[in-house]
Design a protein around this motif. Structure first.
Motif, PDB file in Angstrom:
ATOM      1  N   UNK A 130       9.056   8.108  -4.186  1.00 18.17           N
ATOM      2  CA  UNK A 130       9.413   8.355  -5.587  1.00 18.17           C
ATOM      3  C   UNK A 130       9.967   7.073  -6.172  1.00 18.17           C
ATOM      4  N   UNK A 131       9.519   6.761  -7.386  1.00 15.22           N
ATOM      5  CA  UNK A 131       9.961   5.553  -8.077  1.00 15.22           C
ATOM      6  C   UNK A 131      10.457   5.918  -9.469  1.00 15.22           C
ATOM      7  N   UNK A 132      11.421   5.162  -9.943  1.00 13.77           N
ATOM      8  CA  UNK A 132      11.954   5.405 -11.290  1.00 13.77           C
ATOM      9  C   UNK A 132      11.050   4.845 -12.370  1.00 13.77           C
ATOM     10  N   UNK A 133      10.385   3.721 -12.055  1.00 15.14           N
ATOM     11  CA  UNK A 133       9.556   3.051 -13.066  1.00 15.14           C
ATOM     12  C   UNK A 133       8.181   2.690 -12.493  1.00 15.14           C
ATOM     13  N   UNK A 134       7.257   2.445 -13.362  1.00 13.79           N
ATOM     14  CA  UNK A 134       5.924   2.001 -12.961  1.00 13.79           C
ATOM     15  C   UNK A 134       6.000   0.617 -12.301  1.00 13.79           C
ATOM     16  N   UNK A 135       6.909  -0.207 -12.790  1.00 13.81           N
ATOM     17  CA  UNK A 135       7.060  -1.549 -12.222  1.00 13.81           C
ATOM     18  C   UNK A 135       7.457  -1.472 -10.741  1.00 13.81           C
ATOM     19  N   UNK A 136       8.382  -0.572 -10.398  1.00 12.36           N
ATOM     20  CA  UNK A 136       8.776  -0.392  -8.998  1.00 12.36           C
ATOM     21  C   UNK A 136       7.586   0.071  -8.158  1.00 12.36           C
ATOM     22  N   UNK A 137       6.816   1.000  -8.684  1.00  9.88           N
ATOM     23  CA  UNK A 137       5.653   1.507  -7.961  1.00  9.88           C
ATOM     24  C   UNK A 137       4.600   0.415  -7.784  1.00  9.88           C
ATOM     25  N   UNK A 138       4.383  -0.389  -8.816  1.00  9.27           N
ATOM     26  CA  UNK A 138       3.414  -1.486  -8.715  1.00  9.27           C
ATOM     27  C   UNK A 138       3.855  -2.521  -7.684  1.00  9.27           C
ATOM     28  N   UNK A 139       5.155  -2.775  -7.593  1.00  4.96           N
ATOM     29  CA  UNK A 139       5.663  -3.719  -6.583  1.00  4.96           C
ATOM     30  C   UNK A 139       5.420  -3.159  -5.180  1.00  4.96           C
ATOM     31  N   UNK A 140       5.656  -1.880  -4.987  1.00  2.00           N
ATOM     32  CA  UNK A 140       5.382  -1.249  -3.695  1.00  2.00           C
ATOM     33  C   UNK A 140       3.896  -1.328  -3.373  1.00  2.00           C
ATOM     34  N   UNK A 141       3.060  -1.056  -4.363  1.00  5.96           N
ATOM     35  CA  UNK A 141       1.611  -1.121  -4.174  1.00  5.96           C
ATOM     36  C   UNK A 141       1.191  -2.532  -3.765  1.00  5.96           C
ATOM     37  N   UNK A 142       1.770  -3.535  -4.402  1.00  8.39           N
ATOM     38  CA  UNK A 142       1.444  -4.932  -4.093  1.00  8.39           C
ATOM     39  C   UNK A 142       1.926  -5.342  -2.701  1.00  8.39           C
ATOM     40  N   UNK A 143       2.889  -4.609  -2.144  1.00  6.34           N
ATOM     41  CA  UNK A 143       3.423  -4.948  -0.820  1.00  6.34           C
ATOM     42  C   UNK A 143       2.411  -4.708   0.300  1.00  6.34           C
ATOM     43  N   UNK A 144       1.361  -3.955   0.002  1.00  2.69           N
ATOM     44  CA  UNK A 144       0.348  -3.660   1.011  1.00  2.69           C
ATOM     45  C   UNK A 144       0.670  -2.463   1.883  1.00  2.69           C
ATOM     46  N   UNK A 145       1.745  -1.756   1.594  1.00  5.82           N
ATOM     47  CA  UNK A 145       2.151  -0.604   2.417  1.00  5.82           C
ATOM     48  C   UNK A 145       1.496   0.704   1.965  1.00  5.82           C
ATOM     49  N   UNK A 146       0.885   0.708   0.817  1.00  5.02           N
ATOM     50  CA  UNK A 146       0.277   1.926   0.280  1.00  5.02           C
ATOM     51  C   UNK A 146      -1.004   2.261   1.041  1.00  5.02           C
ATOM     52  N   UNK A 147      -1.285   3.560   1.130  1.00  9.10           N
ATOM     53  CA  UNK A 147      -2.471   4.053   1.826  1.00  9.10           C
ATOM     54  C   UNK A 147      -3.338   4.827   0.827  1.00  9.10           C
ATOM     55  N   UNK A 148      -4.659   4.617   0.911  1.00  4.92           N
ATOM     56  CA  UNK A 148      -5.604   5.322   0.039  1.00  4.92           C
ATOM     57  C   UNK A 148      -5.327   6.828   0.052  1.00  4.92           C
ATOM     58  N   UNK A 149      -5.279   7.421  -1.120  1.00  5.82           N
ATOM     59  CA  UNK A 149      -5.038   8.850  -1.360  1.00  5.82           C
ATOM     60  C   UNK A 149      -3.584   9.275  -1.172  1.00  5.82           C
ATOM     61  N   UNK A 150      -2.702   8.339  -0.968  1.00  4.78           N
ATOM     62  CA  UNK A 150      -1.274   8.658  -0.849  1.00  4.78           C
ATOM     63  C   UNK A 150      -0.762   9.099  -2.215  1.00  4.78           C
ATOM     64  N   UNK A 151       0.069  10.132  -2.211  1.00  2.01           N
ATOM     65  CA  UNK A 151       0.603  10.667  -3.462  1.00  2.01           C
ATOM     66  C   UNK A 151       2.035  10.204  -3.648  1.00  2.01           C
ATOM     67  N   UNK A 152       2.354   9.775  -4.873  1.00  2.00           N
ATOM     68  CA  UNK A 152       3.700   9.311  -5.206  1.00  2.00           C
ATOM     69  C   UNK A 152       4.116   9.911  -6.540  1.00  2.00           C
ATOM     70  N   UNK A 153       5.416   9.749  -6.843  1.00  3.49           N
ATOM     71  CA  UNK A 153       5.965  10.151  -8.143  1.00  3.49           C
ATOM     72  C   UNK A 153       6.522   8.920  -8.831  1.00  3.49           C
ATOM     73  N   UNK A 154       6.257   8.823 -10.115  1.00  2.38           N
ATOM     74  CA  UNK A 154       6.860   7.790 -10.952  1.00  2.38           C
ATOM     75  C   UNK A 154       7.505   8.514 -12.126  1.00  2.38           C
ATOM     76  N   UNK A 155       8.826   8.413 -12.216  1.00  2.07           N
ATOM     77  CA  UNK A 155       9.577   9.086 -13.284  1.00  2.07           C
ATOM     78  C   UNK A 155       9.197  10.563 -13.378  1.00  2.07           C
ATOM     79  N   UNK A 156       9.038  11.209 -12.208  1.00  4.01           N
ATOM     80  CA  UNK A 156       8.753  12.634 -12.165  1.00  4.01           C
ATOM     81  C   UNK A 156       7.301  13.021 -12.337  1.00  4.01           C
ATOM     82  N   UNK A 157       6.418  12.069 -12.516  1.00  2.00           N
ATOM     83  CA  UNK A 157       4.997  12.355 -12.727  1.00  2.00           C
ATOM     84  C   UNK A 157       4.193  11.953 -11.493  1.00  2.00           C
TER      85      UNK A 157
END
Length: 130
Positions: A71-98
């Motif tokens: 879960x992330x508070x902002x899209x920027x936080x989620x994009x930073x996590x995505x750029x870290x290379x730790x994300x997996x295809x089809x993984x589900x996350x929340x950004x600001x409750x969405x």
């Protein structure tokens, strides 16, 4: 229709009939309602009522759960996590409750809107896309 409570095709056909009669001949609303009625008649006459009832149930049933890994508070936080290379295809996350899902594209990953069951229950996510 034994295993499909809350679905009565004959009743729906009757409701559509009364709706059709409430619109002027040739109006878009009448044409669309007549088309919906014809689609139900096609399903009934083709012997696919049970299949359609199951399909309808799958479409409206939001009792399922979705595992949210982060879960992330902002899209920027989620994009930073995505750029870290730790994300997996089809993984589900929340950004600001969405709800969002990680998608692997050629050469990169991105996030796409994928409403969570609790969002679907309220249908608020549809208003955000307008």
């Amino acid at each position: 229709m034994a295993d499909t409570p809350d679905f009565d095709l004959e009743d729906m056909l009757g409701v559509l009939n009364s709706v059709i009669e409430s619109y002027a001949e040739g109006s878009r609303e009448r044409d669309a309602t007549e088309l919906a009625q014809l689609a139900l008649l096609y399903i009934r006459n083709g012997g696919k009522v049970e299949d359609f009832a199951r399909f309808r149930k799958d479409c409206v049933d939001t009792s399922f759960t979705v595992e949210v890994s982060h879960e992330f508070s902002t899209r920027e936080e989620a994009d930073a996590w995505l750029a870290s290379g730790k994300a997996v295809h089809r993984e589900r996350i929340k950004i600001a409750g969405k709800g969002f899902m990680v998608v692997q594209l050629p050469g990169r990953q991105t996030l796409i809107d994928r409403p969570l069951p609790e969002e679907l229950r309220t249908a608020e996510w549809m208003d955000d896309s307008e």
